[in-house]
Design a protein around this motif. Structure first.
Motif, PDB file in Angstrom:
ATOM      1  N   SER A 136       0.831  -1.205   0.000  1.00  0.00           N
ATOM      2  CA  SER A 136       0.000   0.000   0.000  1.00  0.00           C
ATOM      3  C   SER A 136       0.867   1.257   0.000  1.00  0.00           C
ATOM      4  CB  SER A 136      -0.890   0.002   1.242  1.00  0.00           C
ATOM      5  OG  SER A 136      -0.092   0.169   2.405  1.00  0.00           O
ATOM      6  N   LEU A 137       0.210   2.396  -0.132  1.00  0.00           N
ATOM      7  CA  LEU A 137       0.939   3.666  -0.057  1.00  0.00           C
ATOM      8  C   LEU A 137       1.623   3.820   1.299  1.00  0.00           C
ATOM      9  CD1 LEU A 137      -1.563   6.048  -1.866  1.00  0.00           C
ATOM     10  CD2 LEU A 137       0.663   5.283  -2.686  1.00  0.00           C
ATOM     11  N   ALA A 138       0.969   3.394   2.373  1.00  0.00           N
ATOM     12  CA  ALA A 138       1.601   3.449   3.700  1.00  0.00           C
ATOM     13  C   ALA A 138       2.840   2.564   3.728  1.00  0.00           C
ATOM     14  CB  ALA A 138       0.613   3.016   4.779  1.00  0.00           C
ATOM     15  N   GLY A 139       2.750   1.400   3.092  1.00  0.00           N
ATOM     16  CA  GLY A 139       3.908   0.505   3.018  1.00  0.00           C
ATOM     17  C   GLY A 139       5.052   1.112   2.234  1.00  0.00           C
ATOM     18  N   TYR A 140       4.736   1.748   1.106  1.00  0.00           N
ATOM     19  CA  TYR A 140       5.791   2.406   0.329  1.00  0.00           C
ATOM     20  C   TYR A 140       6.406   3.572   1.102  1.00  0.00           C
ATOM     21  CZ  TYR A 140       5.056  -0.406  -3.798  1.00  0.00           C
ATOM     22  OH  TYR A 140       4.990  -1.464  -4.669  1.00  0.00           O
ATOM     23  N   ASN A 141       5.566   4.315   1.831  1.00  0.00           N
ATOM     24  CA  ASN A 141       6.115   5.390   2.650  1.00  0.00           C
ATOM     25  C   ASN A 141       7.077   4.814   3.690  1.00  0.00           C
ATOM     26  OD1 ASN A 141       6.327   8.137   3.749  1.00  0.00           O
ATOM     27  ND2 ASN A 141       5.265   7.245   5.498  1.00  0.00           N
ATOM     28  N   ALA A 142       6.699   3.699   4.299  1.00  0.00           N
ATOM     29  CA  ALA A 142       7.561   3.065   5.299  1.00  0.00           C
ATOM     30  C   ALA A 142       8.893   2.648   4.688  1.00  0.00           C
ATOM     31  CB  ALA A 142       6.851   1.863   5.921  1.00  0.00           C
ATOM     32  N   ILE A 143       8.832   1.981   3.551  1.00  0.00           N
ATOM     33  CA  ILE A 143      10.045   1.488   2.894  1.00  0.00           C
ATOM     34  C   ILE A 143      10.954   2.645   2.489  1.00  0.00           C
ATOM     35  CG2 ILE A 143      10.918   0.343   0.817  1.00  0.00           C
ATOM     36  CD1 ILE A 143       8.269  -1.387   0.982  1.00  0.00           C
ATOM     37  N   LEU A 144      10.389   3.628   1.797  1.00  0.00           N
ATOM     38  CA  LEU A 144      11.197   4.740   1.290  1.00  0.00           C
ATOM     39  C   LEU A 144      11.700   5.640   2.415  1.00  0.00           C
ATOM     40  CD1 LEU A 144       9.081   5.596  -1.870  1.00  0.00           C
ATOM     41  CD2 LEU A 144      11.320   4.474  -1.802  1.00  0.00           C
ATOM     42  N   SER A 145      10.860   5.888   3.410  1.00  0.00           N
ATOM     43  CA  SER A 145      11.263   6.770   4.498  1.00  0.00           C
ATOM     44  C   SER A 145      12.342   6.126   5.367  1.00  0.00           C
ATOM     45  CB  SER A 145      10.059   7.148   5.369  1.00  0.00           C
ATOM     46  OG  SER A 145       9.154   7.926   4.638  1.00  0.00           O
ATOM     47  N   LEU A 146      12.122   4.876   5.770  1.00  0.00           N
ATOM     48  CA  LEU A 146      13.122   4.214   6.620  1.00  0.00           C
ATOM     49  C   LEU A 146      14.420   3.962   5.847  1.00  0.00           C
ATOM     50  CD1 LEU A 146      10.810   1.763   8.587  1.00  0.00           C
ATOM     51  CD2 LEU A 146      11.920   3.841   9.446  1.00  0.00           C
ATOM     52  N   GLY A 147      14.285   3.580   4.591  1.00  0.00           N
ATOM     53  CA  GLY A 147      15.482   3.390   3.767  1.00  0.00           C
ATOM     54  C   GLY A 147      16.229   4.693   3.547  1.00  0.00           C
ATOM     55  N   GLY A 148      15.493   5.753   3.255  1.00  0.00           N
ATOM     56  CA  GLY A 148      16.125   7.058   3.046  1.00  0.00           C
ATOM     57  C   GLY A 148      16.783   7.586   4.304  1.00  0.00           C
ATOM     58  N   ALA A 149      16.116   7.427   5.440  1.00  0.00           N
ATOM     59  CA  ALA A 149      16.707   7.876   6.710  1.00  0.00           C
ATOM     60  C   ALA A 149      17.987   7.107   7.000  1.00  0.00           C
ATOM     61  CB  ALA A 149      15.697   7.707   7.843  1.00  0.00           C
ATOM     62  N   ALA A 150      17.992   5.813   6.685  1.00  0.00           N
ATOM     63  CA  ALA A 150      19.202   5.007   6.892  1.00  0.00           C
ATOM     64  C   ALA A 150      20.341   5.492   5.988  1.00  0.00           C
ATOM     65  CB  ALA A 150      18.903   3.536   6.641  1.00  0.00           C
ATOM     66  N   VAL A 151      20.023   5.781   4.741  1.00  0.00           N
ATOM     67  CA  VAL A 151      21.044   6.283   3.806  1.00  0.00           C
ATOM     68  C   VAL A 151      21.607   7.620   4.303  1.00  0.00           C
ATOM     69  CG1 VAL A 151      21.399   7.209   1.464  1.00  0.00           C
ATOM     70  CG2 VAL A 151      20.179   5.040   1.799  1.00  0.00           C
ATOM     71  N   ILE A 152      20.736   8.503   4.748  1.00  0.00           N
ATOM     72  CA  ILE A 152      21.186   9.797   5.277  1.00  0.00           C
ATOM     73  C   ILE A 152      22.109   9.569   6.472  1.00  0.00           C
ATOM     74  CG2 ILE A 152      20.454  11.944   6.406  1.00  0.00           C
ATOM     75  CD1 ILE A 152      17.804  11.639   4.729  1.00  0.00           C
ATOM     76  N   GLY A 153      21.718   8.669   7.363  1.00  0.00           N
ATOM     77  CA  GLY A 153      22.549   8.371   8.538  1.00  0.00           C
ATOM     78  C   GLY A 153      23.913   7.830   8.151  1.00  0.00           C
ATOM     79  N   VAL A 154      23.953   6.935   7.169  1.00  0.00           N
ATOM     80  CA  VAL A 154      25.234   6.377   6.701  1.00  0.00           C
ATOM     81  C   VAL A 154      26.091   7.477   6.100  1.00  0.00           C
ATOM     82  CG1 VAL A 154      26.254   4.856   4.958  1.00  0.00           C
ATOM     83  CG2 VAL A 154      24.394   4.018   6.399  1.00  0.00           C
ATOM     84  N   LEU A 155      25.490   8.343   5.292  1.00  0.00           N
ATOM     85  CA  LEU A 155      26.257   9.426   4.677  1.00  0.00           C
ATOM     86  C   LEU A 155      26.805  10.403   5.717  1.00  0.00           C
ATOM     87  CD1 LEU A 155      24.042  10.131   1.540  1.00  0.00           C
ATOM     88  CD2 LEU A 155      26.360   9.152   1.566  1.00  0.00           C
TER      89      LEU A 155
END
Length: 160
Positions: A136-155
């Motif tokens: 669902s859209l909520a699922g995509y938000n979860a995937i993209l948001s958590l993945g993006g936050a992780a990438v930002i943290g790594v950078l």
């Protein structure tokens, strides 16, 4: 600023902007009415955009990194709300939404208030309005948001 920190700032700004554009586009163009939990997911993204924008204008390297990190945390918060919402949609757990009242009731007749209530769309939080590959859209938000936050943290961490 290192190249990693600059990338982190860009992602922290662009990711919530794109997710909000998708949410608003699905609402205004796609005709999907957001439920209460959909709105909950948007608020951290609005705040993340503000923090990420400040990361471009505040003086000092540590202030820029701090604002980017706060934006990443806010993006992750939206992702966590998305996980919860997706779980409600998949019936893994019950939702916690309560009834909400209509604002602007002062000076409005009872008949007009009833007409507005009956004309308002009923949007359930436990039923996905749209899915792609079962997500669902909520699922995509979860995937993209958590993945993006992780990438930002790594950078951010890579630059240290």
């Amino acid at each position: 600023m290192t190249q990693s920190q600059t990338r982190a700032r860009l992602i922290a700004l662009l990711l919530p902007l794109l997710l909000l554009a998708g949410a608003w586009g699905s609402q205004l163009i796609g005709g999907l009415a957001p439920c209460e939990m959909c709105h909950w997911q948007r608020w951290p993204h609005y705040a993340a955009v503000v923090c990420a924008a400040f990361a471009f204008i505040v003086p000092g390297r540590s202030s820029k990194v701090t604002m980017t990190a706060v934006a990443a945390l806010l993006i992750a918060l939206s992702g966590l709300i998305g996980v919860f919402h997706a779980g409600v949609e998949y019936h893994w757990w019950p939702g916690i939404t309560a009834c909400s009242t209509m604002a602007g009731g002062e000076g409005v007749s009872t008949d007009e208030m009833l007409r507005r209530i009956l004309a308002a769309p009923v949007v359930r939080c436990d039923a996905a309005q749209w899915t792609l590959f079962g997500v669902s859209l909520a699922g995509y938000n979860a995937i993209l948001s958590l993945g993006g936050a992780a990438v930002i943290g790594v950078l951010i961490g890579k630059a240290r």
